[in-house]
Design an enzyme around this catalytic site. Structure first.
Site, PDB file in Angstrom:
ATOM      1  N   LYS A 409     -43.559   4.903 100.772  1.00  0.00           N
ATOM      2  CA  LYS A 409     -42.870   5.921 101.665  1.00  0.00           C
ATOM      3  C   LYS A 409     -43.462   6.008 103.046  1.00  0.00           C
ATOM      4  CE  LYS A 409     -41.187   8.580  97.811  1.00  0.00           C
ATOM      5  NZ  LYS A 409     -41.473   7.552  96.912  1.00  0.00           N
ATOM      6  N   SER A 451     -46.771   9.412  86.349  1.00  0.00           N
ATOM      7  CA  SER A 451     -47.420  10.359  87.359  1.00  0.00           C
ATOM      8  C   SER A 451     -46.793  11.756  87.300  1.00  0.00           C
ATOM      9  CB  SER A 451     -47.914   9.601  88.571  1.00  0.00           C
ATOM     10  OG  SER A 451     -46.758   9.649  89.206  1.00  0.00           O
TER      11      SER A 451
END
Length: 625
Positions: A409, A451
């Site tokens: 990102k 995660s």
């Protein structure tokens, strides 16, 4: 008074009472049989002592059979067909044994009396136990508060549940609810079956405490939908699992999807070599050690046998949980937990000097995109200024290697989290150009499966709740890697680093999130409800892209790629800011954070995190706005 007397009786005392009951019923049943059959021959000629001996023999045999078969030990709640069978055997044996005594003494009692005696004794024993059970239940129910339940599902399981609850002194079933119109208005096991439309009325009429869903053949998503609707009505709801589910793990656990199945590529964990030499007998610090990546790094580092492992995190619980897990592994490596923030540079320097830290793996970051978007100042302070503090502390104390964990990102960022990680990369790259004692490098990840905050736990939770599974856009794609792959990549990057490198893993083609949702629904044993399958179990609902979210992510800013000793790991060659530009960016950001100006902080991070070719357009856009 009777209730208090009952609860004072212990188990042996209750058994003695049942034994006494059977002893008393035997002679009474024999007397009743003689009376009903007008047996006068024996009683007209027998003496008082002979009658007494006959009745005593009958009672003695009853005592012996009850004790031998353990009838007095059978709980009243479980006295059903098996108990009736034992009672029948005992009654026949008592009648036969008593008839032998009568014949031995030559007492004229006909065979039909003994047959009637055995039948009457069976009836008396069974009926007396049933009556006592009902009386005791009534007494217990008066003395204790009972939970009144409504059973949703009048099928086989619901009927079994109602039968079981009828003998429970703490729970009272008040009726059935069923979607099947053919069952509604019927009476099953003495309980009426109602329509689901009357649930609110039933709650008020019977003062219901709880609804139990007894419909295990119905799909779990459908059950969850019914339960959610009932809870919205204010009904406490419990789901009754099927008997098959009771014998194994929960439905969701037993059919949980293999995370690697959605990668559309082979698992690279075994292809990535283990790096022992670079970490053996070294002092290694992991920041964000309680997080998903940080915790896996700690696990893999233990195999490398460092001389000391420093675990740093600002979450007390996460740090405690990680230390507890490492302690269970019984490793000889010394593990030191440190509860502190990475934004405290002086504390970091003190700790690095105290423990003579040689390698820093910087995994501490706020990474949840919507959360950081709504808490931009906290996210920027932790992700940018925290990285600056940790990297500067590493340089000041002479740390040999510093590896920053970044994200895809950060490439042409469209949200605060991505922009903060890109600016953190630029800070580390700037230090790499000016420091000769510490080697700095960065590792850029895609989405890490499993995660905290990732789509996998979210989808699993939504599937367990019966849906819908929410996806932002039908065409949205992401790169994925597993937690072990991500951690191995970080460790490898430290050994490959020359200074200022950005490493990425060849993760294959990006994966459509909608396809991941479909795979997880089907892997859990359900079907997708859509236009082509209106009777499916779980719907995939598209909610639109969130603020700052991209349709597709990228791994590289430019196209220049360099090879590394491993074919699946690539080194990106990207431009960076000058020392003056980095200083200006950090000063602008720090000033905005200190005065609490979120908009100025956002403008600053997007301005400096954007590629140089895009920066003039961003500056012009901000000037116009």
């Amino acid at each position: 008074m009777l209730y208090k007397l009952l609860i004072r009786l212990n188990r042996p005392q209750k058994r003695q009472l049942m034994l006494a009951l059977d002893v008393l019923l035997a002679p009474l049943s024999l007397a009743l049989a003689c009376l009903l059959l007008n047996e006068r021959t024996f009683f007209a000629t027998a003496t008082y002592e002979q009658v007494l001996m006959l009745m005593a023999s009958c009672a003695a045999f009853s005592l012996g059979m009850t004790a031998a078969l353990g009838l007095h030990r059978v709980r009243l709640n479980s006295y059903e067909m098996s108990g009736v069978g034992l009672t029948s055997v005992a009654s026949v044996v008592v009648a036969f044994a008593t008839s032998l005594v009568s014949a031995g003494f030559g007492w004229p009692i006909s065979v039909r009396v003994w047959v009637a005696f055995s039948i009457i004794l069976i009836i008396a024993s069974v009926a007396s136990r049933a009556a006592i059970r009902q009386i005791l239940l009534a007494l217990y129910r008066q003395g204790e508060g009972r939970i009144r339940v409504l059973i949703y599902g009048a099928g086989h399981t619901g009927q079994q549940l109602a039968a079981a609850l009828r003998t429970d002194r703490t729970v009272e079933p008040v009726g059935f609810v069923d979607d099947n119109p053919t069952l509604q208005s019927l009476s099953i096991n003495g309980l009426r079956v109602y329509s689901p439309l009357k649930i609110k009325e039933l709650f008020q009429r019977y003062n219901v405490d709880r609804v139990i869903l007894a419909m295990p053949s119905t799909s779990r998503p459908r059950q969850q939908q019914i339960a959610r609707r009932l809870r919205e009505m204010g009904c406490e709801t419990k789901l009754l699992p099927s008997f098959a589910e009771m014998m194994q793990r929960s439905h969701g656990e037993s059919r949980r999807i293999d995370h690697t199945a959605i990668l559309n590529r082979s698992n690279l964990e075994d292809e990535l070599p283990r790096v022992y030499d670079g970490y053996t007998d070294r002092v290694v610090m992991v920041t964000g050690a309680g997080g998903s990546i940080g915790s896996e790094l700690c696990r893999q580092l233990l195999e490398c046998k460092p001389s000391k492992l420093i675990l740093l995190d600002h979450s007390e619980f996460a740090l405690y949980a990680m230390m507890k897990e490492l302690a269970a592994l019984r490793s000889t490596v010394q593990c030191v937990p440190l509860l502190m923030s990475v934004t405290d540079r002086h504390a970091l320097e003190r700790v690095m000097r105290q423990h003579n830290v040689q390698i820093v793996l910087h995994a501490a970051a706020y990474k949840h995109v919507p959360m950081v978007e709504n808490n931009a100042l906290a996210g920027l302070q932790n992700n940018v200024l925290g990285t600056k503090a940790a990297a500067e502390a590493a340089r000041t104390t002479g740390v040999e290697r510093f590896i920053l964990v970044s994200t895809d990102k950060a490439v042409r960022p469209s949200n605060v989290m991505g922009a903060s990680k890109r600016l953190a990369e630029l800070v580390v790259q700037d230090l790499a150009t000016r420091c000769r004692t510490t080697r700095y490098s960065m590792v850029r990840f895609g989405n890490v499966l499993g995660s905290s905050g990732s789509i996998i736990p979210l989808f699993e939770e939504q599937i367990a709740m019966g849906g819908p599974v929410t996806v932002t856009h039908p065409d949205v794609t992401r790169y994925f890697m597993t937690i072990p792959e991500a951690s191995r990549l970080v460790l490898l990057a430290g050994s490959f680093a020359r200074g200022g490198d950005v490493f990425v893993l060849d993760m294959g083609k990006p994966v459509r999130i909608a396809q991941v949702a479909r795979q997880m629904i089907e892997a859990a044993g359900y079907s997708v409800r859509d236009d082509n399958n209106s009777n499916g179990d779980i719907e995939i609902r598209y909610i639109g892209l969130r603020k700052g979210e991209k349709l597709h992510e990228e791994l590289l800013i430019g196209q220049d790629m360099l090879t590394t000793p491993h074919p699946k790991i690539l080194r990106a060659r990207e431009g960076h800011l000058s020392e003056i530009e980095v200083a200006a960016a950090l000063a602008e950001l720090r000033n905005a954070i200190e005065v609490g100006d979120t908009e100025s902080a956002r403008n600053a991070v997007f301005k400096w995190a954007a590629p140089k070719e895009n920066r003039p357009a961003i500056l012009a856009e901000k000037a116009i706005s």
